[in-house]
Write an enzyme that holds these catalytic residues in place. Sequence first.
Site, short mmCIF file in Angstrom:
data_model
loop_
_atom_site.label_atom_id
_atom_site.label_comp_id
_atom_site.label_asym_id
_atom_site.label_seq_id
_atom_site.Cartn_x
_atom_site.Cartn_y
_atom_site.Cartn_z
N CYS A 34 0.87 -1.17 0.00
CA CYS A 34 0.00 0.00 0.00
C CYS A 34 0.92 1.23 0.00
O CYS A 34 2.01 1.16 -0.55
CB CYS A 34 -0.94 -0.03 1.21
SG CYS A 34 -0.09 -0.10 2.80
N LYS A 35 0.51 2.31 0.61
CA LYS A 35 1.34 3.52 0.64
C LYS A 35 2.49 3.38 1.63
O LYS A 35 3.64 3.58 1.28
CB LYS A 35 0.49 4.74 0.99
CG LYS A 35 1.29 6.03 1.04
CD LYS A 35 0.39 7.21 1.30
CE LYS A 35 1.08 8.54 1.43
NZ LYS A 35 2.48 8.67 1.29
#
Length: 111
Positions: A64-65
């Site tokens: 993800c981020k």
Amino acid sequence: MTQMTPITPERAAELIREGAVLIDIRERDEYRRENIPGARHHAVSALDREHPARPGDEVLIFHCKSGARTCENAERIADGMPAGIDSYILEGGIDAWRKAGLPVAVDRRQP
């Protein structure tokens, strides 16, 4: 249940060169703004409808981020993992990947 092992961006890049598939679990708008070239997009919001594993996948790396969303959803991801697939979490997500000097694609046209 399948265990998802955290790995560094450098190790992830090595596995990708060996044929692993990177799965970006961020939502579509995030993926469009910035992504790791070659990553398969499968938003975490779609996990209940369909698992991101595909026929022929042997090694999957999820990101993800920052890594937080992937860790929060690791059990959901692992629960649907077909037998025989090794799965990993990219420590630090795309932020750590970028910080390690690895390539990212940025679309400056996206808000």
